[in-house]
Every structure is written in structure tokens, then in C-alpha cells.
Scaffold this motif. Structure first.
Motif, mmCIF file in Angstrom:
data_model
loop_
_atom_site.group_PDB
_atom_site.id
_atom_site.type_symbol
_atom_site.label_atom_id
_atom_site.label_comp_id
_atom_site.label_asym_id
_atom_site.label_seq_id
_atom_site.Cartn_x
_atom_site.Cartn_y
_atom_site.Cartn_z
ATOM 1 N N TYR A 180 28.092 5.348 -57.648
ATOM 2 C CA TYR A 180 27.123 4.324 -58.022
ATOM 3 C C TYR A 180 26.097 4.918 -58.966
ATOM 4 N N SER A 181 25.920 4.270 -60.095
ATOM 5 C CA SER A 181 24.923 4.734 -61.048
ATOM 6 C C SER A 181 24.017 3.571 -61.457
ATOM 7 N N PRO A 182 22.760 3.626 -61.051
ATOM 8 C CA PRO A 182 21.841 2.553 -61.427
ATOM 9 C C PRO A 182 21.340 2.705 -62.863
ATOM 10 N N ALA A 183 21.799 3.718 -63.566
ATOM 11 C CA ALA A 183 21.285 3.998 -64.901
ATOM 12 C C ALA A 183 21.541 2.864 -65.888
ATOM 13 N N MET A 184 22.715 2.255 -65.860
ATOM 14 C CA MET A 184 23.028 1.212 -66.841
ATOM 15 C C MET A 184 22.090 0.015 -66.719
ATOM 16 N N PRO A 185 21.913 -0.582 -65.517
ATOM 17 C CA PRO A 185 20.974 -1.708 -65.439
ATOM 18 C C PRO A 185 19.557 -1.317 -65.853
ATOM 19 N N GLU A 186 19.130 -0.103 -65.505
ATOM 20 C CA GLU A 186 17.788 0.342 -65.877
ATOM 21 C C GLU A 186 17.652 0.463 -67.387
ATOM 22 N N ILE A 187 18.666 1.001 -68.051
ATOM 23 C CA ILE A 187 18.630 1.121 -69.506
ATOM 24 C C ILE A 187 18.532 -0.257 -70.141
ATOM 25 N N LEU A 188 19.313 -1.199 -69.635
ATOM 26 C CA LEU A 188 19.315 -2.544 -70.204
ATOM 27 C C LEU A 188 17.982 -3.249 -70.007
ATOM 28 N N THR A 189 17.326 -3.026 -68.871
ATOM 29 C CA THR A 189 16.062 -3.719 -68.636
ATOM 30 C C THR A 189 14.877 -3.007 -69.276
ATOM 31 N N GLN A 190 14.952 -1.710 -69.441
ATOM 32 C CA GLN A 190 13.850 -0.972 -70.068
ATOM 33 C C GLN A 190 13.864 -1.101 -71.585
ATOM 34 N N HIS A 191 15.031 -1.267 -72.152
ATOM 35 C CA HIS A 191 15.179 -1.350 -73.606
ATOM 36 C C HIS A 191 15.910 -2.646 -73.941
ATOM 37 N N ASP A 192 15.352 -3.752 -73.463
ATOM 38 C CA ASP A 192 16.081 -5.010 -73.513
ATOM 39 C C ASP A 192 16.486 -5.459 -74.913
ATOM 40 N N LEU A 193 15.608 -5.442 -75.897
ATOM 41 C CA LEU A 193 15.977 -5.919 -77.226
ATOM 42 C C LEU A 193 16.933 -4.955 -77.929
ATOM 43 N N LEU A 194 16.717 -3.654 -77.753
ATOM 44 C CA LEU A 194 17.639 -2.675 -78.328
ATOM 45 C C LEU A 194 19.018 -2.818 -77.687
ATOM 46 N N SER A 195 19.044 -3.005 -76.374
ATOM 47 C CA SER A 195 20.317 -3.202 -75.676
ATOM 48 C C SER A 195 21.016 -4.461 -76.160
ATOM 49 N N LEU A 196 20.246 -5.539 -76.362
ATOM 50 C CA LEU A 196 20.831 -6.790 -76.843
ATOM 51 C C LEU A 196 21.391 -6.608 -78.248
ATOM 52 N N PHE A 197 20.658 -5.907 -79.096
ATOM 53 C CA PHE A 197 21.133 -5.659 -80.458
ATOM 54 C C PHE A 197 22.449 -4.878 -80.439
ATOM 55 N N LEU A 198 22.476 -3.774 -79.688
ATOM 56 C CA LEU A 198 23.678 -2.925 -79.647
ATOM 57 C C LEU A 198 24.859 -3.649 -79.009
ATOM 58 N N LEU A 199 24.611 -4.379 -77.934
ATOM 59 C CA LEU A 199 25.690 -5.115 -77.279
ATOM 60 C C LEU A 199 26.210 -6.227 -78.187
ATOM 61 N N SER A 200 25.317 -6.915 -78.878
ATOM 62 C CA SER A 200 25.721 -7.976 -79.812
ATOM 63 C C SER A 200 26.519 -7.401 -80.973
ATOM 64 N N PHE A 201 26.094 -6.249 -81.468
ATOM 65 C CA PHE A 201 26.827 -5.589 -82.552
ATOM 66 C C PHE A 201 28.241 -5.247 -82.085
ATOM 67 N N CYS A 202 28.331 -4.568 -80.950
ATOM 68 C CA CYS A 202 29.637 -4.138 -80.446
ATOM 69 C C CYS A 202 30.530 -5.324 -80.081
ATOM 70 N N ALA A 203 29.935 -6.396 -79.579
ATOM 71 C CA ALA A 203 30.719 -7.573 -79.204
ATOM 72 C C ALA A 203 31.328 -8.251 -80.428
ATOM 73 N N SER A 204 30.747 -8.020 -81.590
ATOM 74 C CA SER A 204 31.268 -8.635 -82.812
ATOM 75 C C SER A 204 32.261 -7.734 -83.527
ATOM 76 N N THR A 205 32.459 -6.560 -82.991
ATOM 77 C CA THR A 205 33.522 -5.706 -83.511
ATOM 78 C C THR A 205 34.740 -5.983 -82.643
ATOM 79 N N LEU A 206 35.661 -5.116 -82.648
ATOM 80 C CA LEU A 206 36.895 -5.373 -81.912
ATOM 81 C C LEU A 206 36.849 -4.910 -80.463
ATOM 82 N N LEU A 207 35.657 -4.545 -79.990
ATOM 83 C CA LEU A 207 35.511 -4.158 -78.587
ATOM 84 C C LEU A 207 35.469 -5.418 -77.724
#
Length: 164
Positions: free
Chosen positions: A11-38
Motif C-alpha cells: 500500500y502506497s498513499p503517495a499517489m493520492p497525496e501527490i494528486l491532491t497536493q499538486h492538483d493542477l499540475l497533476s491534472l495537466f500531466l494526466l490530461s496530456f498523457c490521456a491524449s497520447t496513446l496511453l
């Protein structure tokens, strides 16, 4: 609640913490990656940020810019990518490319409004690049389509939240 040591190691709580601490950066990176072939989706984080109280305008803008830039990467791969890169590494079949090319030939730049769709969206961006479609028109229509999609998700989220 304390997890047994064996479960704690997995169990690693790091991912949810990263997403909530850096919410707009996380949204930008996730949106970028979601629009590629990932195989990712970014709508869930957009919804979570809206429910958390983030500005709808800011969240929609960040997600749209990230997703549009991801589409630009697919366009550039189509522009200069080899057959091996597109078919073997990115695993976009010849059939998917032909389907996207067909859509593009029938609807032209208007097809780019649907670059957010699963399955056909990424090949549409690749085909636009391989056909050397005007870059400024590509960016405009892709950004319009992606912004409309995120705006609709935001509207439905905020409307649904107000019902409860």
C-alpha cells in the motif's frame, strides 16, 4: 487502522497525496498523457477537483491545454513518424489509421472536433499529421473539441452536485 506489515509493503498513499497536493499540475500531466496513446482518463480528476472546490474555469483550462498538447504530440508523430513507430510501438493498426483517414477525408478539419473520442481520436491526430494538415487549424479544432468535452463534464458535475 494499522495494516499488517505484508499489506503495508503493497500500500502506497503517495499517489493520492501527490494528486491532491499538486492538483493542477497533476491534472495537466494526466490530461496530456490521456491524449497520447496511453490508456488513461483525466475526467475523474477534473470531477474530483471540481467537487473539492477548484475554479471551474481554471480546471477546464488546465485540462484542455494538457489534453490538446498531448494531441499535438500525436500530430507530430504522424508528421514524422515511421510505420514501425506508429504500428509496432504505438500499436495503432492499419485499420484504425484507415478509418481515421476516411473520417478525415469525409469531414476534413471538422473531424478534429472529435479527437477526444476513444479509439478513433488518437489515429485522427496521427492522420492529420501524416496528411500534413495545417497546424494552426489542427490546434484550433482539437482545442475546441477538447474544451467542449471538459466543459460538458464540468457542467454535469456541478449541476449534479447542486442536486444533492
Amino acid at each position: 487502522m494499522r495494516l499488517p506489515s505484508r499489506q503495508r509493503a503493497c500500500y502506497s498513499p503517495a499517489m493520492p497525496e501527490i494528486l491532491t497536493q499538486h492538483d493542477l499540475l497533476s491534472l495537466f500531466l494526466l490530461s496530456f498523457c490521456a491524449s497520447t496513446l496511453l490508456p488513461l482518463g483525466s475526467e475523474w480528476l477534473l470531477i474530483a477537483l471540481l467537487l473539492k472546490g477548484s475554479s471551474p474555469f481554471t480546471v477546464i483550462l488546465v485540462a484542455s491545454v494538457g489534453n490538446s498538447l498531448g494531441a499535438v504530440s500525436s500530430y507530430l508523430i504522424g508528421l514524422g513518424g515511421s510505420r514501425w513507430l506508429i504500428e509496432k510501438l504505438l500499436r495503432i493498426s492499419v485499420e484504425a489509421q484507415q478509418k481515421a483517414r476516411h473520417w478525415f477525408q469525409i469531414y476534413g478539419k471538422w473531424a478534429l472536433l472529435f479527437s477526444w473520442l476513444p479509439v478513433v481520436g488518437d489515429p485522427l491526430c496521427l492522420v492529420a499529421g501524416s496528411l500534413k494538415h495545417r497546424f494552426d487549424t489542427f490546434v484550433l479544432f482539437v482545442a475546441l473539441g477538447k474544451t467542449a468535452r471538459y466543459s460538458l463534464v464540468a457542467l454535469l458535475t456541478l449541476t449534479g452536485r447542486s442536486l444533492f
